[in-house]
Design a protein around this motif. Structure first.
Motif, PDB file in Angstrom:
ATOM      1  N   UNK A 142       0.829  -1.212   0.000  1.00 54.34           N
ATOM      2  CA  UNK A 142       0.000   0.000   0.000  1.00 54.34           C
ATOM      3  C   UNK A 142       0.862   1.261   0.000  1.00 54.34           C
ATOM      4  N   UNK A 143       1.936   1.256   0.786  1.00 51.27           N
ATOM      5  CA  UNK A 143       2.840   2.407   0.826  1.00 51.27           C
ATOM      6  C   UNK A 143       3.526   2.599  -0.521  1.00 51.27           C
ATOM      7  N   UNK A 144       3.893   1.501  -1.160  1.00 50.60           N
ATOM      8  CA  UNK A 144       4.537   1.572  -2.472  1.00 50.60           C
ATOM      9  C   UNK A 144       3.613   2.213  -3.495  1.00 50.60           C
ATOM     10  N   UNK A 145       2.353   1.805  -3.499  1.00 51.35           N
ATOM     11  CA  UNK A 145       1.383   2.376  -4.433  1.00 51.35           C
ATOM     12  C   UNK A 145       1.193   3.858  -4.160  1.00 51.35           C
ATOM     13  N   UNK A 146       1.134   4.234  -2.872  1.00 53.15           N
ATOM     14  CA  UNK A 146       0.966   5.637  -2.504  1.00 53.15           C
ATOM     15  C   UNK A 146       2.139   6.480  -2.988  1.00 53.15           C
ATOM     16  N   UNK A 147       3.356   5.979  -2.794  1.00 55.13           N
ATOM     17  CA  UNK A 147       4.546   6.707  -3.236  1.00 55.13           C
ATOM     18  C   UNK A 147       4.546   6.903  -4.751  1.00 55.13           C
ATOM     19  N   UNK A 148       4.133   5.891  -5.474  1.00 53.12           N
ATOM     20  CA  UNK A 148       4.100   5.979  -6.941  1.00 53.12           C
ATOM     21  C   UNK A 148       3.065   6.987  -7.415  1.00 53.12           C
ATOM     22  N   UNK A 149       1.929   7.009  -6.744  1.00 50.10           N
ATOM     23  CA  UNK A 149       0.893   7.992  -7.092  1.00 50.10           C
ATOM     24  C   UNK A 149       1.397   9.407  -6.815  1.00 50.10           C
ATOM     25  N   UNK A 150       2.087   9.599  -5.697  1.00 55.66           N
ATOM     26  CA  UNK A 150       2.640  10.916  -5.361  1.00 55.66           C
ATOM     27  C   UNK A 150       3.644  11.362  -6.418  1.00 55.66           C
ATOM     28  N   UNK A 151       4.501  10.443  -6.849  1.00 55.55           N
ATOM     29  CA  UNK A 151       5.495  10.755  -7.886  1.00 55.55           C
ATOM     30  C   UNK A 151       4.803  11.216  -9.162  1.00 55.55           C
ATOM     31  N   UNK A 152       3.762  10.488  -9.580  1.00 58.57           N
ATOM     32  CA  UNK A 152       3.046  10.838 -10.807  1.00 58.57           C
ATOM     33  C   UNK A 152       2.343  12.186 -10.683  1.00 58.57           C
ATOM     34  N   UNK A 153       1.772  12.448  -9.523  1.00 58.05           N
ATOM     35  CA  UNK A 153       1.078  13.730  -9.317  1.00 58.05           C
ATOM     36  C   UNK A 153       2.069  14.887  -9.339  1.00 58.05           C
ATOM     37  N   UNK A 154       3.188  14.731  -8.637  1.00 52.67           N
ATOM     38  CA  UNK A 154       4.195  15.793  -8.610  1.00 52.67           C
ATOM     39  C   UNK A 154       4.749  16.061 -10.006  1.00 52.67           C
ATOM     40  N   UNK A 155       5.050  14.999 -10.731  1.00 52.88           N
ATOM     41  CA  UNK A 155       5.572  15.168 -12.091  1.00 52.88           C
ATOM     42  C   UNK A 155       4.548  15.872 -12.975  1.00 52.88           C
ATOM     43  N   UNK A 156       3.291  15.466 -12.880  1.00 51.34           N
ATOM     44  CA  UNK A 156       2.234  16.058 -13.707  1.00 51.34           C
ATOM     45  C   UNK A 156       2.059  17.542 -13.395  1.00 51.34           C
TER      46      UNK A 156
END
Length: 323
Positions: free
Chosen positions: A8-22
């Protein structure tokens, strides 16, 4: 941490990365005046010329990052065997993280999290070797271009220029020696008291023999030729009267100055445009065209790869729990 919580933490981190990049990408390309100027400047050109030039620029972008992926795979070959495709995935994913982190530090994470957990620190050291190689190529060719610039455009006594010339050659020699004797860095690092505990990670430096370093150096030179060619193609399309040699020298100076200034990838376009407008003013008065071409290269070489890399973010293996 339990496997389920890690997932769950891994998925959250990946979503944060995508949001920040976007968010960062959208902020920098929305209402970008320089990109609009580039589009306006191409309206008066032949459609065939535009199509061929832009196609070559995009093709060179893929060649550039393919060369980087091959270099990365070669650097980590003694740490962990990875396929060419996995290397490509890690390079593009690293660009997604690099786009919103200072000094592209996220690029390291984007790559090493594709490696096994126990080999990631060694991967960081290996990537640093490749970065040093690219820095050496940029600094050596940039210093030689600066010497050419001083000789051609700056009035000074011969004795002063001779001093600059000797200093420039010494600068180049230092960087080349430092790169090809990078194993000396192992002795330096292990003699620093608080770094001695990390000696087992630095020993990888001793594995890079001169032949290996030379091959990596060739990859670095090939990449430099590729993205210099991109600039020359675009500038020649917009301002065909500029001699190619002078154009290439100015591009070398542009990379040289840019490499010396720490910044965010998304702010590099400002560094590039200011540097380009200053130095290119010596060979052309079409400042808007130079800045527009520089902004478009930034879009092609950094922003588009970062967008493509977002497709691989969910393959990041933060905790070594992925299959």
């Amino acid at each position: 941490m339990a496997y389920k919580n890690k997932k769950h933490l891994s998925i959250l981190l990946k979503v944060i990365i995508l949001v920040l990049a976007a968010v960062f990408i959208y902020h920098k390309i929305s209402n970008n005046t320089n990109l609009r100027n580039f589009k306006a400047l191409t309206h008066s050109l032949a459609v065939t010329k535009i199509y061929i030039t832009l196609s070559l620029v995009f093709l060179l972008m893929f060649i550039n990052w393919l060369l980087e992926a091959l270099k990365w795979r070669y650097l980590v070959r003694e740490i962990e065997q990875i396929s060419v495709w996995k290397s490509i995935e890690s390079v593009f994913c690293g660009l997604t993280l690099a786009v919103f982190t200072p000094n592209r530090i996220g690029e390291y994470g984007g790559r090493v999290f594709f490696l096994s957990p126990k080999r990631r620190i060694l991967g960081i050291v290996a990537m640093a070797v490749g970065s040093v190689g690219q820095m050496v190529v940029t600094n050596v060719l940039g210093a030689l271009a600066v010497l050419w610039f001083l000789k051609k455009f700056v009035e000074m006594d011969d004795s002063i220029y001779t001093a600059f010339f000797i200093g420039g050659l010494g600068f180049c020699a230092f960087f080349i020696l430092f790169y090809f004797k990078i194993r000396w860095l192992l002795d330096l690092l292990t003699n620093i008291s608080f770094l001695k505990r990390f000696k087992k990670f630095f020993v990888i430096l001793a594995r890079y023999k001169t032949s290996s370093l030379f091959r990596v150096f060739l990859y670095c030179i090939a990449r430099f030729v590729v993205f210099t060619s991109q600039y020359c193609l675009l500038i020649s399309m917009l301002i065909p009267q500029i001699p190619v040699f002078q154009m290439a020298m100015m591009v070398c100076i542009l990379f040289f100055i840019q490499s010396a200034l720490p910044s965010l990838d998304l702010l590099d376009v400002g560094v590039r445009t200011l540097t380009a407008s200053f130095f290119f003013s010596y060979i052309t008065h079409q400042e808007v065209a130079i800045i527009a071409a520089t902004a478009f290269i930034w879009l092609v070489n950094l922003i588009i790869p970062a967008i493509l890399g977002s497709a691989f973010v969910f393959k990041l293996n933060f905790f070594g729990t992925n299959n």
